[in-house]
Motif scaffolding. Sequence first.
Motif, short mmCIF file in Angstrom:
data_model
loop_
_atom_site.label_atom_id
_atom_site.label_comp_id
_atom_site.label_asym_id
_atom_site.label_seq_id
_atom_site.Cartn_x
_atom_site.Cartn_y
_atom_site.Cartn_z
N VAL A 59 42.28 113.51 15.29
CA VAL A 59 42.87 114.74 15.14
C VAL A 59 44.35 114.84 15.83
N ALA A 60 44.77 115.80 14.76
CA ALA A 60 46.54 116.43 14.56
C ALA A 60 47.00 116.23 15.78
N MET A 61 48.21 114.93 16.41
CA MET A 61 48.87 114.80 17.31
C MET A 61 49.02 116.87 17.92
N ARG A 62 50.23 117.51 17.02
CA ARG A 62 49.88 118.62 17.38
C ARG A 62 48.74 119.74 17.84
N ASP A 63 47.56 119.19 16.99
CA ASP A 63 46.33 120.06 17.41
C ASP A 63 45.63 119.97 18.70
N GLY A 65 46.95 118.99 21.53
CA GLY A 65 46.60 119.39 22.97
C GLY A 65 45.94 121.06 23.06
N PHE A 66 45.23 121.65 22.00
CA PHE A 66 44.03 122.31 21.99
C PHE A 66 42.75 122.56 23.05
N ARG A 67 42.91 120.81 22.88
CA ARG A 67 41.51 120.10 23.21
C ARG A 67 41.54 119.57 23.95
N GLY A 68 42.64 120.03 24.97
CA GLY A 68 43.15 119.47 26.99
C GLY A 68 41.67 119.00 26.96
N GLY A 69 41.46 117.81 27.74
CA GLY A 69 40.54 117.43 28.50
C GLY A 69 39.63 116.52 28.13
N SER A 70 38.66 117.32 27.03
CA SER A 70 37.99 116.41 26.14
C SER A 70 38.14 114.82 25.54
N MET A 71 37.09 113.83 25.35
CA MET A 71 37.27 113.30 24.60
C MET A 71 38.11 112.90 23.20
N LEU A 72 39.03 112.54 22.42
CA LEU A 72 39.29 112.25 21.85
C LEU A 72 39.90 110.95 20.21
N GLN A 73 40.45 111.66 19.67
CA GLN A 73 40.49 110.40 18.74
C GLN A 73 42.27 110.85 18.26
N VAL A 74 43.07 110.10 18.78
CA VAL A 74 44.28 110.34 17.33
C VAL A 74 45.03 109.16 16.60
N GLU A 75 45.68 109.21 16.06
CA GLU A 75 46.19 107.62 15.46
C GLU A 75 47.93 107.98 14.62
N VAL A 93 53.56 102.93 25.57
CA VAL A 93 53.47 102.92 24.30
C VAL A 93 53.22 104.43 23.83
N THR A 94 53.92 104.59 22.97
CA THR A 94 54.34 106.43 22.67
C THR A 94 54.06 106.02 21.10
N ILE A 95 53.41 106.94 19.90
CA ILE A 95 52.81 106.92 18.63
C ILE A 95 53.76 107.86 18.15
N ALA A 96 53.52 108.45 17.02
CA ALA A 96 53.18 109.44 16.64
C ALA A 96 52.65 109.47 15.10
N ASP A 97 52.83 110.55 15.27
CA ASP A 97 51.89 110.68 13.40
C ASP A 97 52.76 111.69 12.93
N ASP A 98 52.69 112.36 12.00
CA ASP A 98 53.45 113.19 10.39
C ASP A 98 53.85 114.33 12.26
N THR A 99 52.78 115.31 13.50
CA THR A 99 52.74 115.85 13.90
C THR A 99 53.81 116.38 14.78
N ALA A 100 53.05 115.26 16.06
CA ALA A 100 53.37 115.15 17.20
C ALA A 100 53.76 113.45 18.10
N GLN A 101 53.88 113.60 19.18
CA GLN A 101 53.81 112.22 19.56
C GLN A 101 52.40 112.28 20.94
N VAL A 102 52.31 110.95 21.17
CA VAL A 102 51.26 111.04 22.43
C VAL A 102 52.07 109.27 22.95
N VAL A 103 52.01 109.34 24.24
CA VAL A 103 51.75 108.23 25.23
C VAL A 103 50.84 108.19 25.36
N LEU A 104 50.29 106.90 25.80
CA LEU A 104 49.53 105.57 26.14
C LEU A 104 49.75 105.28 27.14
#
Length: 698
Positions: A59-63, A65-75, A93-104
């Motif tokens: 899932v693109a990181m920007r999107d 957020g709309f799936r908050g709460g469920s299990m999903l995979q980002v890269e 650990v902060t990771i980013a794709d072309d759309t946004a970033q996510v903190v692990l």
Amino acid sequence: MTIAITTAVPDATPAAAPKPAKAKPAATLEDKFARLGLRKNMDFVLHLPMRYEDETEIVAMRDAGFRGGSMLQVEGVVTECDIQYRPRRQLVVTIADDTAQVVLRFLNFYGSQIKQMAVGARIRARGELRHGFFGAEMVHPSYKMVNQGAALPTALTPVYPAGEGISQIMLRKAIRMAIDKVDWRDTLRPELLTELQLDGFEASVKLLHNPPPDADQYSLMEHSHPAWERMKFDELLAQQLSLKRAQAARRSKGATALPLVGEFSAAFLMNLPFALTGAQERVLAEIRADLKQDFPMQRLLQGDVGSGKTIVAALAAVQAIDNGYQAVLMAPTEILAEQHFRKLAAWLTPLGISSAWLTGGLKKKEKDLALARIASGEAQLIIGTHALIQDTVQFAKLGLVIVDEQHRFGVGQRLSLRNKGLSGQVPHQLMMSATPIPRTLAMTYYADLEVSVIDELPPGRTPIVTRMVDQQRREEVIARVHAAAQDGKQVYWVCPLIEESEALQLQTATDTHAMLAAALPDLQIGLVHGRMKAADKQAVMDAFIRNEVQVLVATTVIEVGVDVPNASLMVIEHAERFGLSQLHQLRGRVGRGANASVCLLLYQGPLGGTAKQRLMTMRESTDGFEIARKDLELRGPGEFLGARQSGEAMLRFANLETDQWLVDKARQLAIELLQHDLPTVEAHLQRWLGQKEEFLRV
Ligand code: ADP
Ligand code: MG
């Protein structure tokens, strides 16, 4: 391409932690697998996924957020990797794709993980996305280090039941190896499979371990896929075969027939202060028919709380004694055992029957005396707790074993009492339970048991009225207790169950006792709990029986069996913490006399969904069978029966409620195979049971 797969280790001790002085030898991988029941290759092959994860999509990181709460995979690529110390040591650990970033965020981690997740590395992370203070984050995601463009799995990824020190990777590897080694021959002939509309064994198992991309994901997850159906059928067939075989084995064992309904029985019946109910007469006849046989009776006597099982058991015991044999009655608590002893001794001593009493609480001298009387045969009726199953207890001529409230004992405990017969003989066995098991369940779990049901209460009982009361109205409840006591009635006040801490539970009981004693100074308030010495407990119970104590504050020690007919008001505190069958058992302590009885369920709101359902069920029904049905509905059969019950340990995939149609097919086939095709029976049991079968010989 995937280069490394790592899963966060939630409870790993930091590498620097000092080793304990005397380290136990580390468990080998073999030991760890064995703890999961995985020994032979076939065990691994039948270790099927408990669920599947969908890693087929990123899932693109920007999107995301709309799936908050469920299990999903980002890269994404690591842009920051730091250890932070507030609020506690953690790897961020902060990771980013072309759309946004996510903190692990990792609260437990190894040094090697910091190196692995250095800035610039690419991570595929799977977890639940939350919106924390610093934006989108995943706490303890599972993750893999990947190269750019690494292929995604095209099918669901199986997740296996794992254990301490065993990772998914290890399991997958071990299972893959086992799959290459086992004998895949189907235990069921092709014609049978066609007739039953079942898929082949090999294809089904392989599909479940490695679902193809086009497999129906929903039915795989929901266990309704044909491959799962085959597994469930096989499992149920193994269960039915093994129960039926246990039944045949029992019938081939010798037991002494106890046909004589003699003088003791006649005198006992003559002196009974009441007439037996129709239901009691009927089950007594069933038991008498069993006792005439020269193979051991194995009968479960079910009857609601207060339906009068004890007298039926006593009549069975007296029949054994009429035939010159001993009878033993085992009860789960000292209070109950003592109560049985007093009641039965009062009935039977005048007839010239001698009884003995054995519990863990006896002094050495008393105990030795009891043991001697049991061993010599002088004691004809023996009553006690699980102290009866100890090796030191030897019977002269044991003919009948009665287990009261059998669901409170483990299979092993019941077995060891049954092994105390004369050599080469198995005593007849009568088990009693007030936790009724719905018929369909009884038939599948207890294929080796005959079941008798007392479905009628003794006459003259007035139904118990049950009310739910918010605990804020405690003052009114205390006033009501006072009024009842002044009216000559007696009251149980049951303290809340505190499962996490026995100490806390005792404290609460003591506090409640003090509170009531202060609020009701003109009444005698007693207290019983599990930690009291047997003699002290008995002294309080005696005072209650004599109505010298009007209010008895108690923990759940009074849950089973206690019979004081003058008690007609019961208050259960924090009723929302108790299970349905426990509430029903507790409530069964009142409603035993002629007085109209009331049970007040004090609860602390707001009530959760199932807690509310439970209390409402209690309010609406006093029928144990109805309550058991509801309980089953709320909890499911596994929990309802408890892990202790026979057969349960074997069912991993089938669900007795939703798979009833498979149960019926399996039962039919089991009967056919046992008659006509023993090699198949052997092969099937070998594959599915291995050493588990002993469990079933209850
Ligand atoms: P449970 O089935 O819960 O073990 P008990 O055997 O303790 O019930 O019986 C409950 C009460 O009912 C006891 O006081 C018992 O003496 C009484 N009782 C049993 N059978 C009859 C009957 N046929 N008529 C009247 N009272 C009975
Ligand atoms: Mg009873």
